[in-house]
Enzyme design. Structure first.
Site, PDB file in Angstrom:
ATOM      1  N   GLU A  48       0.836  -1.204   0.000  1.00 58.34           N
ATOM      2  CA  GLU A  48       0.000   0.000   0.000  1.00 58.34           C
ATOM      3  C   GLU A  48       0.871   1.253   0.000  1.00 58.34           C
ATOM      4  O   GLU A  48       0.587   2.232  -0.705  1.00 58.34           O
ATOM      5  CB  GLU A  48      -0.913   0.002   1.223  1.00 58.34           C
ATOM      6  CG  GLU A  48      -1.806   1.230   1.325  1.00 58.34           C
ATOM      7  CD  GLU A  48      -1.830   1.808   2.723  1.00 58.34           C
ATOM      8  OE1 GLU A  48      -2.086   3.020   2.827  1.00 58.34           O
ATOM      9  OE2 GLU A  48      -1.574   1.078   3.698  1.00 58.34           O
ATOM     10  N   ASP A  52       0.528   3.965  -3.047  1.00 58.63           N
ATOM     11  CA  ASP A  52       0.196   5.368  -2.802  1.00 58.63           C
ATOM     12  C   ASP A  52       1.108   6.284  -3.619  1.00 58.63           C
ATOM     13  O   ASP A  52       0.651   7.225  -4.283  1.00 58.63           O
ATOM     14  CB  ASP A  52       0.332   5.651  -1.306  1.00 58.63           C
ATOM     15  CG  ASP A  52       0.087   7.107  -0.964  1.00 58.63           C
ATOM     16  OD1 ASP A  52      -0.880   7.683  -1.480  1.00 58.63           O
ATOM     17  OD2 ASP A  52       0.873   7.674  -0.183  1.00 58.63           O
ATOM     18  N   GLU A 124      -4.883   1.121  -3.154  1.00 60.54           N
ATOM     19  CA  GLU A 124      -3.469   1.491  -3.242  1.00 60.54           C
ATOM     20  C   GLU A 124      -2.572   0.261  -3.210  1.00 60.54           C
ATOM     21  O   GLU A 124      -1.583   0.183  -3.961  1.00 60.54           O
ATOM     22  CB  GLU A 124      -3.110   2.427  -2.091  1.00 60.54           C
ATOM     23  CG  GLU A 124      -3.737   3.803  -2.200  1.00 60.54           C
ATOM     24  CD  GLU A 124      -3.476   4.666  -0.987  1.00 60.54           C
ATOM     25  OE1 GLU A 124      -3.438   5.892  -1.138  1.00 60.54           O
ATOM     26  OE2 GLU A 124      -3.309   4.114   0.131  1.00 60.54           O
TER      27      GLU A 124
END
Length: 231
Positions: A48, A52, A124
């Site tokens: 994640e 991002d 993400e």
């Protein structure tokens, strides 16, 4: 569950992971790992973190190239609307991601898959896993399928005033007469829709629809501005 997820990704997006464990990691919450410690599983937080950063980069690059004359401040506001928790959670739902998230029993009972914060994380983490598995191009293909069409659908119109943006663009080198003309209105008073054209020096450069004249004018300005930016 992950097998079904892999089949869905292949059918809808043409995505086939080389490393199924990486895909599983992207859809696994820590609560699930804690309940299955004998399986030596990983959960999504590290991918994640990467996803991002990847999403912010590809969205920034796309906006920079698409809107060649948009000021930095407006680009920043538009990007912020596209890469926020609410947007990513919405994209995750549209991709049917919630049903494939592996959760611990407590989180299942709490319907954690409905939380925007978790869905944002999963979106993400999926992008991060896809980037690790296959690199930049498949990520670009995915976001072109899922995220960028929302610009033309008007999903982010509330971020800034397209009429003002169009006016600033057209008049950057001098005066241009901009006019919004009602083409058609349809439906009863409580459900009326409007079609409006925007003209620059008498020439139609865009048209839009809305449930109010103001909304239709914004839609027409957005279409005109987007088309002008792509020339």
């Amino acid at each position: 569950m992950i097998t079904e997820l892999a089949a869905m990704l292949k059918e809808r997006f043409g995505i086939v992971f080389n490393d199924p464990d990486l895909l599983a990691e992207a859809f696994t919450q820590a609560s699930y790992v804690n309940e299955h410690q004998d399986q030596q599983l990983k959960y999504y937080e590290r991918v994640e973190f990467l996803g991002d950063a990847v999403l912010e980069l590809v969205v920034s690059e796309y906006l920079y190239k698409r809107y060649k004359d948009m000021p930095q401040g407006k680009l920043t506001r538009l990007r912020a609307a596209m890469v926020c928790e609410e947007s990513f959670a919405s994209f995750a739902r549209e991709c049917d991601f919630p049903q494939y998230i592996r959760l611990g029993k407590g989180e299942q009972k709490a319907h954690a898959w409905e939380r925007d914060s978790l869905l944002c994380d999963i979106f993400e983490s999926f992008v991060g896993a896809l980037y690790l598995d296959q690199g930049r191009e498949p990520v670009l293909k995915f976001v072109h399928q899922v995220i960028f069409p929302k610009l033309d659908e008007g999903r982010f119109d509330g971020v800034f005033d397209y009429k003002t943006t169009l006016q600033e663009y057209l008049q950057r080198d001098g005066d241009v007469a901009i006019d919004y003309q009602l083409i058609e209105q349809d439906g009863p008073a409580n459900e009326r829709s409007y079609e409006i054209a925007v003209l620059a020096d008498g020439q139609k450069i865009g048209e839009g629809w809305g449930h109010s004249k103001k909304e239709a004018e914004q839609s027409a300005a957005r279409q005109a501005y987007s088309q002008l930016q792509q020339k």
